[in-house]
Motif scaffolding. Sequence first.
Motif, PDB file in Angstrom:
ATOM      1  N   LEU A   1       0.742  -1.337  -0.039  1.00 28.93           N
ATOM      2  CA  LEU A   1       0.116   0.217  -0.253  1.00 28.93           C
ATOM      3  C   LEU A   1       0.843   1.138   0.134  1.00 28.93           C
ATOM      4  O   LEU A   1       0.517   2.149  -0.743  1.00 28.93           O
ATOM      5  CB  LEU A   1      -0.887   0.149   1.081  1.00 28.93           C
ATOM      6  CG  LEU A   1      -1.994  -1.128   1.191  1.00 28.93           C
ATOM      7  CD1 LEU A   1      -2.941  -1.021   2.464  1.00 28.93           C
ATOM      8  CD2 LEU A   1      -2.959  -0.606   0.196  1.00 28.93           C
ATOM      9  N   ALA A   2       2.102   1.403   0.716  1.00 25.67           N
ATOM     10  CA  ALA A   2       2.912   2.364   1.058  1.00 25.67           C
ATOM     11  C   ALA A   2       3.458   2.689  -0.765  1.00 25.67           C
ATOM     12  O   ALA A   2       3.576   3.795  -1.054  1.00 25.67           O
ATOM     13  CB  ALA A   2       3.832   2.159   2.028  1.00 25.67           C
ATOM     14  N   LEU A   3       3.874   1.412  -1.183  1.00 23.34           N
ATOM     15  CA  LEU A   3       4.741   1.662  -2.540  1.00 23.34           C
ATOM     16  C   LEU A   3       3.633   2.198  -3.414  1.00 23.34           C
ATOM     17  O   LEU A   3       3.980   2.850  -4.539  1.00 23.34           O
ATOM     18  CB  LEU A   3       5.053   0.272  -2.900  1.00 23.34           C
ATOM     19  CG  LEU A   3       6.390  -0.036  -2.014  1.00 23.34           C
ATOM     20  CD1 LEU A   3       6.871  -1.331  -2.494  1.00 23.34           C
ATOM     21  CD2 LEU A   3       7.704   0.691  -2.475  1.00 23.34           C
TER      22      LEU A   3
ATOM     23  N   GLU B   1      15.736  -0.876  -1.644  1.00 28.30           N
ATOM     24  CA  GLU B   1      15.798  -2.035  -0.774  1.00 28.30           C
ATOM     25  C   GLU B   1      14.424  -2.725  -1.221  1.00 28.30           C
ATOM     26  O   GLU B   1      14.468  -4.160  -1.287  1.00 28.30           O
ATOM     27  CB  GLU B   1      15.734  -1.973   0.614  1.00 28.30           C
ATOM     28  CG  GLU B   1      17.227  -1.570   1.304  1.00 28.30           C
ATOM     29  CD  GLU B   1      18.041  -2.622   0.915  1.00 28.30           C
ATOM     30  OE1 GLU B   1      17.668  -3.765   1.334  1.00 28.30           O
ATOM     31  OE2 GLU B   1      19.399  -2.261   0.570  1.00 28.30           O
ATOM     32  N   CYS B   2      13.310  -2.512  -1.600  1.00 25.54           N
ATOM     33  CA  CYS B   2      12.114  -3.117  -1.953  1.00 25.54           C
ATOM     34  C   CYS B   2      12.299  -3.817  -3.463  1.00 25.54           C
ATOM     35  O   CYS B   2      11.526  -4.515  -3.662  1.00 25.54           O
ATOM     36  CB  CYS B   2      11.018  -2.220  -1.857  1.00 25.54           C
ATOM     37  SG  CYS B   2      10.400  -1.901  -0.273  1.00 25.54           S
ATOM     38  N   PHE B   3      13.370  -3.197  -4.239  1.00 27.11           N
ATOM     39  CA  PHE B   3      13.490  -3.579  -5.488  1.00 27.11           C
ATOM     40  C   PHE B   3      13.871  -5.032  -5.570  1.00 27.11           C
ATOM     41  O   PHE B   3      13.838  -5.748  -6.309  1.00 27.11           O
ATOM     42  CB  PHE B   3      14.503  -2.773  -6.154  1.00 27.11           C
ATOM     43  CG  PHE B   3      14.588  -2.841  -7.701  1.00 27.11           C
ATOM     44  CD1 PHE B   3      13.350  -3.085  -8.477  1.00 27.11           C
ATOM     45  CD2 PHE B   3      15.798  -2.571  -8.391  1.00 27.11           C
ATOM     46  CE1 PHE B   3      13.562  -3.160  -9.806  1.00 27.11           C
ATOM     47  CE2 PHE B   3      15.816  -2.548  -9.642  1.00 27.11           C
ATOM     48  CZ  PHE B   3      14.426  -2.987 -10.576  1.00 27.11           C
TER      49      PHE B   3
ATOM     50  N   PHE C   1       7.344  -6.986  -5.149  1.00 31.37           N
ATOM     51  CA  PHE C   1       7.252  -5.562  -5.388  1.00 31.37           C
ATOM     52  C   PHE C   1       7.977  -5.112  -6.725  1.00 31.37           C
ATOM     53  O   PHE C   1       8.017  -3.912  -7.036  1.00 31.37           O
ATOM     54  CB  PHE C   1       7.720  -4.868  -4.187  1.00 31.37           C
ATOM     55  CG  PHE C   1       7.217  -5.077  -2.926  1.00 31.37           C
ATOM     56  CD1 PHE C   1       5.825  -5.406  -2.823  1.00 31.37           C
ATOM     57  CD2 PHE C   1       7.932  -5.311  -1.808  1.00 31.37           C
ATOM     58  CE1 PHE C   1       5.169  -5.743  -1.507  1.00 31.37           C
ATOM     59  CE2 PHE C   1       7.405  -5.691  -0.541  1.00 31.37           C
ATOM     60  CZ  PHE C   1       6.105  -5.967  -0.439  1.00 31.37           C
ATOM     61  N   ARG C   2       8.604  -6.004  -7.500  1.00 30.97           N
ATOM     62  CA  ARG C   2       9.605  -5.284  -8.241  1.00 30.97           C
ATOM     63  C   ARG C   2       9.183  -4.596  -9.568  1.00 30.97           C
ATOM     64  O   ARG C   2       9.795  -3.703  -9.641  1.00 30.97           O
ATOM     65  CB  ARG C   2      10.310  -6.750  -8.880  1.00 30.97           C
ATOM     66  CG  ARG C   2      11.606  -6.261  -9.641  1.00 30.97           C
ATOM     67  CD  ARG C   2      12.580  -7.339 -10.036  1.00 30.97           C
ATOM     68  NE  ARG C   2      13.396  -7.551  -8.908  1.00 30.97           N
ATOM     69  CZ  ARG C   2      13.982  -8.638  -8.646  1.00 30.97           C
ATOM     70  NH1 ARG C   2      13.991  -9.813  -9.412  1.00 30.97           N
ATOM     71  NH2 ARG C   2      14.778  -9.011  -7.265  1.00 30.97           N
ATOM     72  N   GLY C   3       8.009  -5.259  -9.890  1.00 29.55           N
ATOM     73  CA  GLY C   3       7.253  -4.427 -11.172  1.00 29.55           C
ATOM     74  C   GLY C   3       6.691  -2.865 -10.783  1.00 29.55           C
ATOM     75  O   GLY C   3       7.115  -2.111 -11.222  1.00 29.55           O
TER      76      GLY C   3
ATOM     77  N   VAL D   1       8.010  -1.077  -7.906  1.00 30.62           N
ATOM     78  CA  VAL D   1       9.326  -0.401  -7.712  1.00 30.62           C
ATOM     79  C   VAL D   1      10.002   0.140  -8.667  1.00 30.62           C
ATOM     80  O   VAL D   1      10.496   1.073  -8.879  1.00 30.62           O
ATOM     81  CB  VAL D   1      10.355  -1.157  -6.536  1.00 30.62           C
ATOM     82  CG1 VAL D   1      11.623  -0.446  -6.499  1.00 30.62           C
ATOM     83  CG2 VAL D   1       9.481  -1.468  -5.290  1.00 30.62           C
ATOM     84  N   LEU D   2      10.090  -0.856  -9.809  1.00 29.52           N
ATOM     85  CA  LEU D   2      10.689  -0.557 -11.286  1.00 29.52           C
ATOM     86  C   LEU D   2      10.011   1.008 -11.568  1.00 29.52           C
ATOM     87  O   LEU D   2      10.831   1.835 -12.213  1.00 29.52           O
ATOM     88  CB  LEU D   2      10.598  -1.559 -12.131  1.00 29.52           C
ATOM     89  CG  LEU D   2      11.107  -1.376 -13.620  1.00 29.52           C
ATOM     90  CD1 LEU D   2      12.664  -1.387 -13.331  1.00 29.52           C
ATOM     91  CD2 LEU D   2      10.498  -2.471 -14.461  1.00 29.52           C
ATOM     92  N   ARG D   3       8.518   0.915 -11.780  1.00 26.95           N
ATOM     93  CA  ARG D   3       7.937   2.141 -12.131  1.00 26.95           C
ATOM     94  C   ARG D   3       8.378   3.407 -11.265  1.00 26.95           C
ATOM     95  O   ARG D   3       8.479   4.522 -11.734  1.00 26.95           O
ATOM     96  CB  ARG D   3       6.483   1.873 -12.335  1.00 26.95           C
ATOM     97  CG  ARG D   3       6.431   0.798 -13.191  1.00 26.95           C
ATOM     98  CD  ARG D   3       4.932   0.811 -13.715  1.00 26.95           C
ATOM     99  NE  ARG D   3       3.943   0.360 -12.608  1.00 26.95           N
ATOM    100  CZ  ARG D   3       3.730  -1.310 -12.645  1.00 26.95           C
ATOM    101  NH1 ARG D   3       4.405  -2.083 -13.343  1.00 26.95           N
ATOM    102  NH2 ARG D   3       3.185  -1.682 -11.472  1.00 26.95           N
ATOM    103  N   ILE D   4       8.299   3.072  -9.996  1.00 25.42           N
ATOM    104  CA  ILE D   4       8.820   4.225  -8.865  1.00 25.42           C
ATOM    105  C   ILE D   4      10.280   4.694  -9.510  1.00 25.42           C
ATOM    106  O   ILE D   4      10.499   5.985  -9.499  1.00 25.42           O
ATOM    107  CB  ILE D   4       8.560   3.715  -7.659  1.00 25.42           C
ATOM    108  CG1 ILE D   4       7.288   3.521  -7.397  1.00 25.42           C
ATOM    109  CG2 ILE D   4       9.144   4.739  -6.671  1.00 25.42           C
ATOM    110  CD1 ILE D   4       7.071   2.850  -5.789  1.00 25.42           C
ATOM    111  N   LEU D   5      11.349   3.826  -9.283  1.00 26.11           N
ATOM    112  CA  LEU D   5      12.418   4.216  -9.725  1.00 26.11           C
ATOM    113  C   LEU D   5      12.669   4.822 -11.163  1.00 26.11           C
ATOM    114  O   LEU D   5      13.287   5.664 -11.205  1.00 26.11           O
ATOM    115  CB  LEU D   5      13.411   2.823  -9.681  1.00 26.11           C
ATOM    116  CG  LEU D   5      13.382   2.352  -8.174  1.00 26.11           C
ATOM    117  CD1 LEU D   5      14.283   1.031  -8.498  1.00 26.11           C
ATOM    118  CD2 LEU D   5      14.237   3.150  -7.456  1.00 26.11           C
TER     119      LEU D   5
END
Length: 111
Positions: free
Chosen positions: A5-7, A35-37, A42-44, A46-50
């Motif tokens: 939810l936070a991500l 770290e969540c990457f 969570f990878r997909g 986090v990839l978009r966030i990064l």
Amino acid sequence: MVYLLALQNIFNLSFDSTFRLKLIENEKYFKKIAECFKIQEFRGLVLRILYNLSLEEKSKPLFGDTDCIYIIYELLNNFPEPIIGIELAALTLNITTQQENARKLASGKIL
């Protein structure tokens, strides 16, 4: 569940440049996201966030202080499809505009 939810909220807010800059200014938050990457589920997201964070020039040196470049290297080399995903390609291009990140990514034998 709380992390997810936070991500998701961070992803939604990451389209705003003011929010991105606030995240980047506090390296602790950037490193926590990085770290969540490492976590497959969570990878997909986090990839978009990064990717969104990589739009800011100030973020690019921060990638070199995390395991993101190593993870990107592994994703590029082990992508299950013949053509890599657009988010992965865009993130790679954005962070490699910084010379040190490009050097780290290319230090492997394959690239």
